[in-house]
Design a protein around this motif. Sequence first.
Motif, PDB file in Angstrom:
ATOM      1  N   LEU A   1       0.728  -1.314  -0.058  1.00 38.18           N
ATOM      2  CA  LEU A   1      -0.084  -0.020  -0.017  1.00 38.18           C
ATOM      3  C   LEU A   1       0.924   1.512  -0.029  1.00 38.18           C
ATOM      4  O   LEU A   1       1.868   1.255   0.351  1.00 38.18           O
ATOM      5  N   GLU A   2       0.363   2.321  -0.457  1.00 36.92           N
ATOM      6  CA  GLU A   2       1.008   3.731  -0.277  1.00 36.92           C
ATOM      7  C   GLU A   2       1.338   3.994   0.946  1.00 36.92           C
ATOM      8  O   GLU A   2       0.280   3.741   2.023  1.00 36.92           O
ATOM      9  N   HIS A   3       2.242   4.500   1.449  1.00 40.67           N
ATOM     10  CA  HIS A   3       2.645   5.081   2.675  1.00 40.67           C
ATOM     11  C   HIS A   3       2.033   6.605   2.899  1.00 40.67           C
ATOM     12  O   HIS A   3       2.415   7.364   2.072  1.00 40.67           O
ATOM     13  N   VAL A   4       1.306   6.820   3.636  1.00 39.57           N
ATOM     14  CA  VAL A   4       0.708   8.087   3.875  1.00 39.57           C
ATOM     15  C   VAL A   4       1.135   8.744   5.269  1.00 39.57           C
ATOM     16  O   VAL A   4       1.146   7.971   6.272  1.00 39.57           O
ATOM     17  N   GLU A   5       1.839   9.775   5.053  1.00 36.37           N
ATOM     18  CA  GLU A   5       2.327  10.247   6.414  1.00 36.37           C
ATOM     19  C   GLU A   5       1.328  10.913   7.358  1.00 36.37           C
ATOM     20  O   GLU A   5       0.462  11.557   6.612  1.00 36.37           O
ATOM     21  N   GLY A   6       1.433  10.896   8.550  1.00 34.41           N
ATOM     22  CA  GLY A   6       0.434  11.796   9.487  1.00 34.41           C
ATOM     23  C   GLY A   6      -0.250  10.692  10.465  1.00 34.41           C
ATOM     24  O   GLY A   6      -0.177   9.427  10.364  1.00 34.41           O
ATOM     25  N   PRO A   7      -0.670  11.595  11.478  1.00 37.12           N
ATOM     26  CA  PRO A   7      -1.255  10.527  12.746  1.00 37.12           C
ATOM     27  C   PRO A   7      -2.843  10.301  12.422  1.00 37.12           C
ATOM     28  O   PRO A   7      -3.254  10.699  11.481  1.00 37.12           O
ATOM     29  N   SER A   8      -3.295   8.932  12.969  1.00 39.90           N
ATOM     30  CA  SER A   8      -4.489   8.659  12.809  1.00 39.90           C
ATOM     31  C   SER A   8      -5.518   9.621  13.635  1.00 39.90           C
ATOM     32  O   SER A   8      -4.977  10.265  14.588  1.00 39.90           O
ATOM     33  N   LEU A   9      -6.583   9.577  13.385  1.00 35.93           N
ATOM     34  CA  LEU A   9      -7.509  10.393  14.057  1.00 35.93           C
ATOM     35  C   LEU A   9      -7.592   9.877  15.294  1.00 35.93           C
ATOM     36  O   LEU A   9      -7.832  10.560  16.469  1.00 35.93           O
ATOM     37  N   SER A  10      -7.863   8.662  15.475  1.00 40.10           N
ATOM     38  CA  SER A  10      -7.869   8.014  17.044  1.00 40.10           C
ATOM     39  C   SER A  10      -6.585   8.601  17.840  1.00 40.10           C
ATOM     40  O   SER A  10      -7.020   8.938  18.892  1.00 40.10           O
ATOM     41  N   ARG A  11      -5.422   8.608  17.171  1.00 45.30           N
ATOM     42  CA  ARG A  11      -4.544   9.013  18.139  1.00 45.30           C
ATOM     43  C   ARG A  11      -4.577  10.515  18.599  1.00 45.30           C
ATOM     44  O   ARG A  11      -4.321  10.757  19.794  1.00 45.30           O
ATOM     45  N   LEU A  12      -4.868  11.345  17.551  1.00 47.67           N
ATOM     46  CA  LEU A  12      -5.203  12.589  18.005  1.00 47.67           C
ATOM     47  C   LEU A  12      -6.378  12.893  18.996  1.00 47.67           C
ATOM     48  O   LEU A  12      -6.199  13.876  20.015  1.00 47.67           O
ATOM     49  N   ILE A  13      -7.420  12.035  18.983  1.00 49.66           N
ATOM     50  CA  ILE A  13      -8.428  11.937  19.933  1.00 49.66           C
ATOM     51  C   ILE A  13      -7.840  11.650  21.217  1.00 49.66           C
ATOM     52  O   ILE A  13      -8.114  12.199  22.282  1.00 49.66           O
TER      53      ILE A  13
END
Length: 291
Positions: free
Chosen positions: A97-109
């Motif tokens: 799969l493509e690697h997407v940079e960034g945090p998951s929404l669950s981590r931010l919550i």
Amino acid sequence: MAEELSTWGFAEGDAITPELTAVRPLGGGSAYEAWLAFDEVTYGPVVVKVVRPAEADDEHTLRSMVREATALDVAHHPVVVRGLRYDDEGPRPHLVLEHVEGPSLSRLIRRHRRLSPQQYLPLAIDVASALHFFRRADVCHLDIKPSNVIMGSPARLIDLSVARPADRAAEIDGLIGTDAYMAPEQAAPGPYGVPGYASDVWGLGATLFHAVAGYGPFREGDPEAAEPGERFPQLREAPAELPGDVPPTVEKLVHAMLEPTPEDRPLPHEVADALEPEVAALPAPKLSWKG
């Protein structure tokens, strides 16, 4: 005691396949382990979902991987992670799969509890645009939740491992999805309707509620309960109240997406259209110049 999952035991620099070199683990589930890897084919970082050794010959697991790859093949949208290739016949079945940079929404919550309107409004519009496209491409994701959304510009939907065309989704008679984010027709197929496109709108509603409020729309159910209403409070209870400072338009829309009857929920483009004015009304960012 939880059952120990089988693993290939990769370390940094190990060859997952001749073209894929392990960089670091990203987690996984009961059937897969996920790795950030360097790919000699694309010559860059990718995510690899490798079927665990104990599951490498399991037909159900391999079908699931092929189903995800097939869904990704038609779900070409800027808000959906790209599938690059897969191998279901080799000694280590895997999906690249493509690697997407960034945090998951669950981590931010988990870190910040509530998101700001500047964060949750574009997120909701991005995901709604993907769900609008899914209706044209005939894809039902069936597992929209905070951990399957990568925050960015745009946000990105990941994990189409249970995705199906609408006719196949309507045939589901078991439980597919994640308890707290399953629409009533997923939690109890039949009495509440059949899983389909509208189920993803419900998942987006539950996800947006969590992002806006910092808590989920329903109390936590008992996963061991025999009574569906105890395992899935969304079958019997109304959603919780949102915080008082949530804009009325957002509050009304979130509750509309969480309507028990699939036909009563808004269409994805209606979700995006309702939220666009809220984005336009956001205060412009303040710029500061330093000499």
